[in-house]
Design an enzyme around this catalytic site. Structure first.
Site, PDB file in Angstrom:
ATOM      1  CB  SER A 236       4.418  -0.932   4.814  1.00  0.00           C
ATOM      2  OG  SER A 236       3.901   0.296   4.399  1.00  0.00           O
ATOM      3  CG  ASP A 326      -3.020  -0.308   7.690  1.00  0.00           C
ATOM      4  OD1 ASP A 326      -2.747   0.907   7.750  1.00  0.00           O
ATOM      5  OD2 ASP A 326      -2.283  -1.152   7.138  1.00  0.00           O
ATOM      6  CG  HIS A 361       0.629   0.394   8.205  1.00  0.00           C
ATOM      7  ND1 HIS A 361       0.103  -0.182   7.072  1.00  0.00           N
ATOM      8  CD2 HIS A 361       1.884   0.801   7.865  1.00  0.00           C
ATOM      9  CE1 HIS A 361       1.001  -0.128   6.085  1.00  0.00           C
ATOM     10  NE2 HIS A 361       2.081   0.458   6.544  1.00  0.00           N
TER      11      HIS A 361
END
Ligand SMILES: *[C@@H]1O[C@H](CO)[C@@H](O)[C@H](O)[C@H]1NC(C)=O
Ligand SMILES: *[C@@H]1O[C@H](CO)[C@@H](O)[C@H](O)[C@H]1NC(C)=O
Ligand SMILES: *[C@@H]1O[C@H](CO)[C@@H](O)[C@H](O)[C@H]1NC(C)=O
Length: 425
Positions: A236, A326, A361
């Site tokens: 991320s 995601d 994610h």
């Protein structure tokens, strides 16, 4: 269904690293008995997490979780590790929870039990076994770092070394998270878990190059690290930092990078880019449960090429791991855009892409539970939200298992010059 001998439950190995599989066997049942095999974990946050499968014993009176079908529960089918990856908070728990091990010096303890029948609530188990799941292998050294303003924890594999090195960065939730770095050290890499801001404090710290470059050099200059074999690992926001260093740093030269579900839309600087993004987050959609979906906001940022990093400048092998579902970062669109930029610049041969359908994610180490949406503190305002991460439990778990093996192979290839199985611990 009286039984003379109580059932025998075994878990092997009883003590293992979190990315290792186990075998759960129940013997001494009457043939054809319905049973429930149940896993229970009491978390450091004092929540209870569970997973279970319903089985029928075979003609020998045996249930083997890795060989037999679960007919119901938190997972179905033949799933050796369903008792871990399908874990969820027990009914009546707080909402929006995420399970993360904070103290890696202790194992995650999981109580495996077997119950008679398929309606097991309020029953006493027929047998139970306590199993240990470790992030940190025996002999891994844990060193707290607070050096020149850099905060983190360095994990060194057992043995004389020198070892290949890694710097590991998590995302926008902030804080010091050690578990992945501890596991990477258990797999042979000297790894620094870098804390780059405290939860809720993003804009108050220096998120410019210098901090990360200093972190990188702490790994590189450690006497047990091969100084020319240091890579980066990020998820991320941590993956955006990774790309930033790989494309822009004039001070450090990562040997290779693994980026999980990040984006290259922080071209001005990571902090400015993140602040920019936060300004537009109020425009984010919410789903039917009021969970925020950030992916479109990031897509808009990516539409502005002046905000993007020049990925054509990347000089080391780069692995992009993307969850196709995601909902926080448009991971696949990002990967496509990066591929195009690198192709145009002639460095696409450095790129390896792994796209996982129905993965979200939060692609974590193998057998971690799947969190589709969790509570999240947004920086600046300190506002608590529910964020939608995406993914479906089974394909997401498969992605965690598959990507971990491929990431380790990639890291071994580029940091050890060796992708052979003997490099495994
Ligand atoms: C982690 O657990 C160990 C063993 O119980 C304990 O000694 C240590 O203080 C704990 N660390 C933290 C940061 O709580
Ligand atoms: C990106 O830009 C194009 C052309 O300006 C526009 O049609 C498209 O809607 C934009 N996409 C997003 C997600 O803003
Ligand atoms: C949805 O979440 C926001 C905070 O993110 C909160 O202010 C709002 O009241 C919530 N709405 C509902 C219907 O729960």
């Amino acid at each position: 269904m009286s039984q003379i001998v109580p059932p025998i439950l075994s878990v092997a190995p009883i003590r293992a690293l979190v990315d290792e599989t186990f075998k759960v066997l129940v013997d001494n049942l009457s043939p054809g008995s319905p049973v429930t095999v149940h896993a229970l974990h009491h978390s450091e946050d004092q929540d209870y997490w569970e997973a279970y499968g319903h089985y029928i014993s075979d003609h020998r009176g045996r249930v083997s979780v890795s060989d037999d079908m679960s007919f119901g529960g938190t997972y179905t089918g033949k799933e050796a590790m369903g008792l871990l990856w399908s874990m969820r908070p027990v009914p009546g728990s707080r909402t929006g929870l995420r399970l993360r091990k904070m103290n890696v010096s202790t194992p995650m303890l999981v109580q495996i039990s077997v119950y008679r029948g398929h309606d097991f609530r309020d029953q006493t188990p027929l047998a139970s076994v306590l199993t240990e799941r470790w992030y940190m292998a025996p002999g891994v050294q844990r060193i707290e770092i607070n050096e020149d303003g850099v905060r983190g924890t360095l994990f060194i594999p057992p043995g004389p070394g020198p070892f290949p090195g890694l710097m590991d960065m998590w995302g926008g939730g902030g804080g010091l998270l050690e578990y992945r770095a501890a596991l990477l050290a258990s797999r042979g890499f000297a790894c620094l878990a870098l804390e780059y801001f405290k939860p809720g404090e993003l804009s108050s710290v220096d998120l410019e190059f210098k901090y990360f470059e200093k972190g990188f050099n702490i790994v590189k200059d450690h006497p047990k690290v091969m100084p020319d074999k240091v890579g980066l690992f990020g998820l991320s926001l941590g993956s955006s930092v990774t790309m930033y260093l790989a494309a822009e740093s004039k001070v450090v030269e990562p040997r290779c990078c693994v980026c999980v579900n990040g984006n290259h839309g922080f071209g001005i600087s990571v902090r400015e880019g993140y602040i920019q993004m936060e300004k537009t987050l109020h425009k984010a959609r919410v789903d039917e449960n009021n969970a925020s979906i950030w992916r479109d906001v990031v897509l808009q940022i990516l539409n502005d090429s002046s905000l993007k990093l020049d990925m054509g400048k990347v000089k080391c092998p780069l692995m992009l791991v993307s969850g196709v579902d995601d909902q926080n970062t448009p991971a696949v669109e990002v990967a496509e855009d990066i591929s195009q930029m690198m192709r145009a610049a002639g460095n696409e041969h450095l790129l390896t892409r792994l796209d996982y359908p129905d993965a979200g994610h939060l692609i974590e180490p193998p057998f971690s539970p799947h969190f589709r949406a969790t509570n999240f503190i947004v920086h600046g305002k300190g506002e608590k939200k529910i964020l939608l991460w995406g993914g479906q439990t089974k394909p997401h778990s498969d992605a965690q298992e598959d990507s971990w093996r491929k990431m380790l192979t990639f890291l071994r290839l580029h940091l050890c010059g060796d992708a052979s199985p003997k490099a495994k611990l």
